[in-house]
Design an enzyme around this catalytic site. Structure first.
Site, PDB file in Angstrom:
ATOM      1  N   ARG A   1       0.894  -1.156   0.003  1.00 42.86           N
ATOM      2  CA  ARG A   1      -0.163  -0.109   0.025  1.00 42.86           C
ATOM      3  C   ARG A   1       0.896   1.419  -0.068  1.00 42.86           C
ATOM      4  O   ARG A   1       0.695   2.405  -0.620  1.00 42.86           O
ATOM      5  CB  ARG A   1      -0.893   0.225   1.084  1.00 42.86           C
ATOM      6  CG  ARG A   1      -1.966  -1.190   1.203  1.00 42.86           C
ATOM      7  CD  ARG A   1      -2.976  -1.055   2.376  1.00 42.86           C
ATOM      8  NE  ARG A   1      -3.827   0.239   2.217  1.00 42.86           N
ATOM      9  CZ  ARG A   1      -4.312   0.861   3.310  1.00 42.86           C
ATOM     10  NH1 ARG A   1      -4.202   0.324   4.515  1.00 42.86           N
ATOM     11  NH2 ARG A   1      -5.029   2.063   3.193  1.00 42.86           N
TER      12      ARG A   1
ATOM     13  N   CYS B   1      -0.976   6.495   8.586  1.00 49.08           N
ATOM     14  CA  CYS B   1      -1.500   5.189   8.165  1.00 49.08           C
ATOM     15  C   CYS B   1      -2.420   5.446   7.289  1.00 49.08           C
ATOM     16  O   CYS B   1      -2.577   6.500   6.586  1.00 49.08           O
ATOM     17  CB  CYS B   1      -1.831   4.221   9.316  1.00 49.08           C
ATOM     18  SG  CYS B   1      -3.222   4.683  10.102  1.00 49.08           S
TER      19      CYS B   1
END
Length: 279
Positions: free
Chosen positions: A177, A235
């Protein structure tokens, strides 16, 4: 006083202590009611449930990330209704390495309550130990917690958009990611330019946090000489970033901050730059 992690035996020993408070934070991004369903089926004896969307976040808006910071007054009211006082020892747990429980840990500290720890090994470790469990929900009990807010725990998007800002971001998402190779949650792949990648799963071995000497050595190798107060955790939505801060605090690397909006807020404005790859 426990302020980072607590073991199953230590919680078992204090489970009947009226000045201790346990919260179940199990949650699944794929099924947002699964955590509550599992809690209703079985949980640590005496534990209350905190829902990531409903209790530990506020509603999403067009400019926020996926898990905006909760309204402080509403969160305080919820915690008081479970019996929170200023001298209460709080323990939080989940079934995902502490990734969700760390959000509750961080929020309690943001409210000024330092006596909070994540259960090392989570619900799986508790179950393996055959420690007390139940399907019965505890009765509400009125606490009298008074918050002492810690606004300096947070760095926001405006801070990060300032030229020559001092912050060094550390991204807790998976490598795929972070690099933009695979993105199944957010509509845009990549990361905030200049970020370093430290997946939260690097903090654990099996279901437990790594030994503190190992964890500290790994973090020191990443951070090098960067002042700890300049480290900002990010995040996807500001939840699992708390796991990295917890790991740092656990090994005595204190003073880092959080960007709560994280990647899912950052990409709301197309004028903000994005980066792909490992750099």
């Amino acid at each position: 006083m426990y302020q980072t992690l607590i073991s199953v035996p230590d919680l078992v020993e204090n489970l009947a202590n009226p000045n201790w408070l346990v919260f179940d934070c199990r949650f699944s991004l794929a099924d947002t009611e699964l955590g509550l369903f599992m809690y209703e089926g079985n949980h640590i004896q005496g534990a209350y449930y905190l829902h990531l969307d409903n209790d530990l976040s506020s509603p999403i808006t067009p400019t926020t990330g996926r898990h905006p910071m909760p309204d402080a007054d509403q969160l305080i009211a919820k915690l008081r209704a479970c019996g929170l006082n200023n001298d209460t020892q709080v323990v939080v747990y989940d079934d995902n390495f502490g990734a969700m429980a760390a959000r509750a840990w961080w929020l309690l500290r943001w409210l000024g309550h330092d006596q909070v720890a994540v259960l090392n090994g989570g619900f799986e470790a508790w179950r393996k130990a055959q420690a007390p469990m139940t399907s019965h929900e505890p009765e509400p009990r009125q606490g009298h917690f008074t918050a002492h807010m810690q606004p300096d725990f947070i760095v926001d998007v405006d801070d990060l958009m300032q030229p020559n800002h001092p912050w060094q971001l550390v991204d807790a998402r998976s490598v795929e990611r972070f690099t933009g190779e695979k993105e199944l949650i957010d509509p845009i792949a990549g990361h905030i330019p200049g970020s370093w990648n430290r997946p939260l799963t690097d903090n654990v071995e099996g279901i437990y946090f790594k030994a503190p000497e190992v964890l500290r050595a790994e973090w020191e190798a990443l951070l090098k000489a960067t002042p700890l107060e300049q480290i900002v955790h990010v995040c996807g939505s500001g939840v699992t970033a708390c796991h990295n801060q917890l790991a740092m605090e656990y090994v005595g690397l204190t003073g880092s901050k959080l960007y709560p909006g994280s990647w899912s807020e950052w990409i709301r404005d197309p004028s903000r730059p994005i980066a792909l790859g490992k750099d």
